[in-house]
Structures are given as structure tokens and as C-alpha cells.
Design a protein around this motif. Structure first.
Motif, PDB file in Angstrom:
ATOM      1  N   LYS A  49     -19.332  15.962  17.339  1.00 50.09           N
ATOM      2  CA  LYS A  49     -18.545  14.950  17.383  1.00 50.09           C
ATOM      3  C   LYS A  49     -18.053  14.940  15.979  1.00 50.09           C
ATOM      4  O   LYS A  49     -16.663  14.601  15.898  1.00 50.09           O
ATOM      5  CB  LYS A  49     -19.283  13.705  17.587  1.00 50.09           C
ATOM      6  N   VAL A  50     -18.574  15.079  14.905  1.00 48.97           N
ATOM      7  CA  VAL A  50     -17.749  15.123  13.691  1.00 48.97           C
ATOM      8  C   VAL A  50     -16.777  16.511  13.675  1.00 48.97           C
ATOM      9  O   VAL A  50     -15.738  16.252  13.116  1.00 48.97           O
ATOM     10  CB  VAL A  50     -18.827  15.753  12.480  1.00 48.97           C
ATOM     11  N   GLU A  51     -17.129  17.635  14.387  1.00 48.98           N
ATOM     12  CA  GLU A  51     -15.974  18.556  14.508  1.00 48.98           C
ATOM     13  C   GLU A  51     -14.857  17.932  15.322  1.00 48.98           C
ATOM     14  O   GLU A  51     -13.536  18.335  15.112  1.00 48.98           O
ATOM     15  CB  GLU A  51     -16.605  19.824  15.293  1.00 48.98           C
ATOM     16  N   ASP A  52     -15.035  16.865  16.200  1.00 46.16           N
ATOM     17  CA  ASP A  52     -14.055  16.504  16.990  1.00 46.16           C
ATOM     18  C   ASP A  52     -13.315  15.467  16.111  1.00 46.16           C
ATOM     19  O   ASP A  52     -12.315  14.569  16.750  1.00 46.16           O
ATOM     20  CB  ASP A  52     -14.266  16.128  18.189  1.00 46.16           C
ATOM     21  N   GLY A  53     -13.705  15.168  14.986  1.00 48.24           N
ATOM     22  CA  GLY A  53     -13.091  13.820  14.206  1.00 48.24           C
ATOM     23  C   GLY A  53     -13.783  12.703  14.101  1.00 48.24           C
ATOM     24  O   GLY A  53     -13.384  11.703  13.487  1.00 48.24           O
ATOM     25  N   PHE A  54     -14.919  12.797  14.645  1.00 44.06           N
ATOM     26  CA  PHE A  54     -16.056  11.593  14.699  1.00 44.06           C
ATOM     27  C   PHE A  54     -16.237  11.086  13.061  1.00 44.06           C
ATOM     28  O   PHE A  54     -16.551  11.918  12.299  1.00 44.06           O
ATOM     29  CB  PHE A  54     -17.270  11.909  15.543  1.00 44.06           C
ATOM     30  N   THR A  55     -16.399   9.671  12.960  1.00 46.66           N
ATOM     31  CA  THR A  55     -16.623   8.987  11.777  1.00 46.66           C
ATOM     32  C   THR A  55     -17.815   8.164  11.985  1.00 46.66           C
ATOM     33  O   THR A  55     -17.797   7.276  12.580  1.00 46.66           O
ATOM     34  CB  THR A  55     -15.467   8.351  10.860  1.00 46.66           C
ATOM     35  N   PHE A  56     -18.883   8.487  11.260  1.00 44.10           N
ATOM     36  CA  PHE A  56     -20.129   7.746  11.208  1.00 44.10           C
ATOM     37  C   PHE A  56     -19.929   6.392  10.087  1.00 44.10           C
ATOM     38  O   PHE A  56     -19.398   6.704   9.168  1.00 44.10           O
ATOM     39  CB  PHE A  56     -21.291   8.491  10.505  1.00 44.10           C
ATOM     40  N   LYS A  57     -20.126   5.394  10.593  1.00 42.65           N
ATOM     41  CA  LYS A  57     -20.225   4.297   9.935  1.00 42.65           C
ATOM     42  C   LYS A  57     -21.017   3.094  10.475  1.00 42.65           C
ATOM     43  O   LYS A  57     -20.908   2.796  11.707  1.00 42.65           O
ATOM     44  CB  LYS A  57     -18.514   3.626   9.836  1.00 42.65           C
TER      45      LYS A  57
END
Length: 229
Positions: free
Chosen positions: A220-228
Motif C-alpha cells: 500500500k505504501v508503494e501505491d501512495g498509502f499514508t499511515f495516520k
């Protein structure tokens, strides 16, 4: 060329480690009782000096492995502390690291060997030198990191309940979180695996256990996901 360094001041470089743990209810810090002067018998962070053939990360890993017996610990360089009089024995600069471990994984024999003890972060004793400043810096960094990255899972067992996860975030952020809002935020992140197993220790009905899906998170991070949180 070497002689050009001969007139420069020589200082010691120490590495001090702030080790955080979580016991399903409280955020804790691992401290050792100092067994040599100065400040013998007082509580201290675990530390040591950088060796000639080591990088700072190498030294941090060596110190952590010696105390906990655990490899592959989450560790992050924190800050440099360089007050001239911070160590009364010798001019010493310290680079602090903080680390996260699941308390259930620590090695009891090594804990006893170093007279180490887990303290609730709010009940920890006064520490030697500027170690209290190091801990305060580490807490602020941990609060920031856990709101932007899933590093908090390093403090949990492999399988955990949603209540344990909420308790962890409440302990780190030092605030009470609304249960419904927290669960909704976590579910919306879609990075947990809900298991068929239950933890039956908290109630007769039991609570479902979860696992952190590392592969899914990194994808998901590779796809632009931001953890918040």
C-alpha cells in the motif's frame, strides 16, 4: 596528513539506548542500576562506547543485543547530546537511540545480570547525567512516529486484540481514545488480518485476535498509502 590531527582535541563517543516495552497495559522503559562510579547505584540507560571498528548503528545493535538477547530490534537514532560537562569523568559526547521490543521476548537471565528493571514510563526514577533529557526526546519521537508509521506493532505480540492495540496507542500518546473512532480508523487503514482465534482471558465471550499484515502495508505504501492515526 596524520600529523595534522595530532593537535586536535580527543573526546569519547558514547551510545545510549532508550528501550521501550509494552506489557498489554502500560508503556515501560528498561533501566539498569549503574555498578561503577560516578553515580554508582543509581538508575541509568543502557550504554557503552563506540569501538574503533564500529559504526554508530553497529554499536547500538551490540548494546541492545547484549542486554536483551534479541536481534532485529526496531531501533532509530535519536539525537546527539554534547554539553561540555554532561559526564563528570571525561569529555563525552553521546548519541542516543531508542528501541522498541515486546516485553514477553526479553531475556530474564540477561535482565538479572545487568540489574535491569522495567518501569512504567510515568513512574521511572531520576536518571544519571542527562539521561532524563534523552528519555523525553525519545518519548516525543515515539509519539510522532506512531502517528505516522505502524512502528507501534513492534511493541505487541504477533497476535493481539483490538483492545491491546488501543491501550498501546493510549499509553504512547498519553491520552484516552474513543473506542469507536479508534476502531474505525484502524479498520479504514486495512492493514490488519482478523483471525478466527480469540483471546479468552478478558471475558467469557472473548476478543478476536489480529495480526499486522506487513506485506499488505508495504504494498500500500508503494501505491501512495499514508499511515495516520
Amino acid at each position: 596528513m596524520l600529523n595534522s590531527y595530532s593537535k586536535e582535541d580527543k573526546v569519547l563517543l558514547a551510545v545510549d539506548c532508550i528501550i521501550f516495552g509494552f506489557d498489554k497495559e502500560e508503556l515501560k522503559i528498561l533501566l539498569i542500576k549503574r555498578d561503577f562510579e560516578p553515580e554508582k547505584g543509581k538508575w541509568s540507560l543502557m550504554g557503552g562506547f563506540l569501538q574503533r571498528a564500529e559504526t554508530l548503528d553497529d554499536a547500538g545493535n551490540r548494546i541492545l543485543q547484549t542486554l536483551t538477547g534479541i536481534n532485529n530490534i526496531y531501533m532509530e537514532q535519536l539525537y546527539g547530546f554534547s554539553k561540555v560537562d554532561r559526564d563528570p569523568v571525561e569529555r563525552t559526547i553521546s548519541v542516543a537511540y531508542y528501541a522498541l521490543i515486546n516485553i514477553e521476548d526479553h531475556n530474564e537471565e540477561l535482565i538479572e545480570k545487568y540489574s535491569a528493571r522495567w518501569f512504567n514510563i510515568k513512574e521511572a526514577p531520576e536518571l544519571i547525567f542527562d539521561h532524563n533529557d534523552m528519555v523525553n526526546h525519545a518519548i516525543r519521537r515515539l509519539q510522532y512516529r506512531t502517528s505516522t508509521k505502524p512502528i507501534g506493532f513492534e511493541l505487541l505480540p504477533e497476535k493481539f486484540t483490538m483492545r491491546q492495540l488501543q491501550k498501546l496507542y493510549e499509553a504512547i500518546l498519553d491520552e484516552k481514545l474513543d473506542k469507536r473512532n479508534f476502531i474505525n480508523k484502524i479498520n479504514n487503514l486495512d492493514i490488519l488480518i482478523k483471525l478466527d482465534e480469540k483471546d479468552m482471558s478478558s471475558s467469557r465471550k472473548g476478543s478476536f485476535l489480529y495480526e499486522f499484515d506487513k506485506e499488505k502495508y508495504h504494498k500500500k505504501v508503494e501505491d501512495g498509502f499514508t499511515f495516520k492515526i
